[in-house]
Scaffold this motif. Sequence first.
Motif, short mmCIF file in Angstrom:
data_model
loop_
_atom_site.label_atom_id
_atom_site.label_comp_id
_atom_site.label_asym_id
_atom_site.label_seq_id
_atom_site.Cartn_x
_atom_site.Cartn_y
_atom_site.Cartn_z
N PRO A 189 29.35 11.90 12.40
CA PRO A 189 28.21 11.33 11.73
C PRO A 189 27.01 11.68 12.41
O PRO A 189 25.59 11.27 11.13
CB PRO A 189 28.93 9.68 12.59
CG PRO A 189 30.58 10.11 12.89
CD PRO A 189 30.27 11.12 13.24
N ILE A 190 26.52 11.85 13.44
CA ILE A 190 25.22 12.47 13.37
C ILE A 190 24.31 13.03 12.93
O ILE A 190 23.59 13.61 12.43
CB ILE A 190 25.26 12.15 14.96
CG1 ILE A 190 25.10 11.20 16.12
CG2 ILE A 190 23.68 13.25 15.81
CD1 ILE A 190 25.42 12.15 17.32
N CYS A 191 25.79 13.95 12.48
CA CYS A 191 25.35 15.52 11.90
C CYS A 191 24.87 14.41 10.02
O CYS A 191 23.28 15.83 9.18
CB CYS A 191 25.65 16.48 11.94
SG CYS A 191 25.87 17.44 12.89
N PRO A 206 11.80 16.58 3.75
CA PRO A 206 12.13 17.90 4.27
C PRO A 206 11.67 18.30 5.51
O PRO A 206 11.82 19.69 6.38
CB PRO A 206 11.42 19.15 3.00
CG PRO A 206 11.47 17.94 2.07
CD PRO A 206 11.62 16.55 2.90
N SER A 207 10.65 17.82 6.45
CA SER A 207 9.99 18.11 7.86
C SER A 207 10.80 17.86 8.59
O SER A 207 10.12 18.45 9.29
CB SER A 207 8.44 17.23 7.59
OG SER A 207 8.54 15.96 8.27
N THR A 208 12.07 16.83 8.62
CA THR A 208 12.77 17.06 9.56
C THR A 208 13.64 18.32 9.75
O THR A 208 14.06 18.73 9.36
CB THR A 208 13.95 15.29 9.42
OG1 THR A 208 14.48 15.68 8.51
CG2 THR A 208 12.92 14.65 9.25
N SER A 209 14.41 18.31 10.86
CA SER A 209 15.58 19.08 11.36
C SER A 209 17.16 19.08 11.69
O SER A 209 17.18 18.15 11.35
CB SER A 209 14.69 20.60 12.30
OG SER A 209 14.98 19.51 13.07
N VAL A 210 17.88 20.44 10.95
CA VAL A 210 19.10 20.12 11.59
C VAL A 210 19.07 20.84 12.54
O VAL A 210 18.88 22.28 12.18
CB VAL A 210 19.74 20.68 10.11
CG1 VAL A 210 21.30 20.05 10.26
CG2 VAL A 210 19.44 18.89 9.14
N ASP A 211 19.69 20.71 13.83
CA ASP A 211 19.56 21.03 15.35
C ASP A 211 21.13 22.35 15.09
O ASP A 211 21.53 22.19 13.73
CB ASP A 211 20.34 20.44 16.61
CG ASP A 211 21.26 19.50 15.89
OD1 ASP A 211 22.10 20.19 15.83
OD2 ASP A 211 21.24 18.06 17.30
N ASP A 212 21.10 23.24 15.84
CA ASP A 212 22.21 24.13 15.64
C ASP A 212 23.63 23.86 15.62
O ASP A 212 24.39 23.77 15.44
CB ASP A 212 21.72 24.92 16.95
CG ASP A 212 20.73 26.15 16.25
OD1 ASP A 212 20.13 26.71 15.81
OD2 ASP A 212 20.81 26.94 17.55
N TYR A 213 23.78 22.60 16.76
CA TYR A 213 25.32 21.94 16.95
C TYR A 213 26.23 21.41 15.13
O TYR A 213 27.26 21.71 14.79
CB TYR A 213 24.68 20.48 18.32
CG TYR A 213 26.10 19.90 17.38
CD1 TYR A 213 27.33 19.81 18.42
CD2 TYR A 213 26.22 18.58 17.14
CE1 TYR A 213 28.45 19.06 17.91
CE2 TYR A 213 26.94 17.91 16.57
CZ TYR A 213 28.95 17.70 17.03
OH TYR A 213 29.95 17.47 17.35
N CYS A 214 24.42 20.49 14.93
CA CYS A 214 24.80 20.34 13.43
C CYS A 214 25.04 21.38 12.42
O CYS A 214 25.42 21.34 11.23
CB CYS A 214 24.10 19.02 13.67
SG CYS A 214 23.97 17.39 13.80
N VAL A 272 23.05 26.76 2.86
CA VAL A 272 22.82 28.02 3.21
C VAL A 272 22.12 28.49 4.48
O VAL A 272 22.97 29.83 5.42
CB VAL A 272 22.48 28.69 1.88
CG1 VAL A 272 21.68 29.62 2.05
CG2 VAL A 272 22.89 28.29 0.71
N ASP A 273 21.17 27.56 4.76
CA ASP A 273 21.22 27.90 5.72
C ASP A 273 21.76 28.18 7.32
O ASP A 273 21.29 29.21 8.27
CB ASP A 273 19.98 26.83 6.24
CG ASP A 273 18.41 27.08 5.11
OD1 ASP A 273 18.20 28.60 4.57
OD2 ASP A 273 17.42 26.36 5.54
N CYS A 274 22.09 26.89 7.18
CA CYS A 274 23.30 26.41 8.68
C CYS A 274 24.64 27.76 8.73
O CYS A 274 24.82 28.10 9.88
CB CYS A 274 24.06 25.77 8.33
SG CYS A 274 23.21 23.71 8.61
N ILE A 275 24.46 28.84 7.26
CA ILE A 275 25.48 29.32 6.86
C ILE A 275 24.79 30.81 7.87
O ILE A 275 25.22 31.60 8.72
CB ILE A 275 26.10 29.51 6.21
CG1 ILE A 275 27.31 28.86 5.08
CG2 ILE A 275 27.13 30.72 5.73
CD1 ILE A 275 28.35 28.51 6.54
#
Length: 129
Positions: free
Chosen positions: A60-62, A73-81, A122-125
């Motif tokens: 849920p956090i992700c 778009p200025s927010t980010s998604v961390d490596d865990y998510c 795609v960025d996460c992949i």
Amino acid sequence: MARLTYVIPTMVAFFLCSAMAVDLRNLNDKTVPWYDQVIPPEPFRGFYGKIVQCMWTLDPICGKKVYARIFNPSTSVDDYCCHNIATIGVTCNRYLGWALSLFEKFKHYAGLIDRRSKIIFVDCIKRKL
């Protein structure tokens, strides 16, 4: 059609809690984006069932971070998510974005939701490789 303030089908509630990281007790909170929105019909039979299956893998956090990134778009998604998003797979990623864009309030953003959710995936992949 029913409104979320009166009837909350289990599958839609699960989707909202997972993808938007919201506590069930807050579904009638006027500050949440889907407050008083008409629950959209399934685009095909079993769609909400697939959403529920996807939600069991998505943290849920992700889900909350992806939602924030789609609209800011200025927010980010961390490596865990990113790892979590990559784990749910492309189909779940597309279905979750599609489900959000079915709500009347988000229909105008359907293209944006689709485009940005694909970019995030795609960025996460790429990060996972």
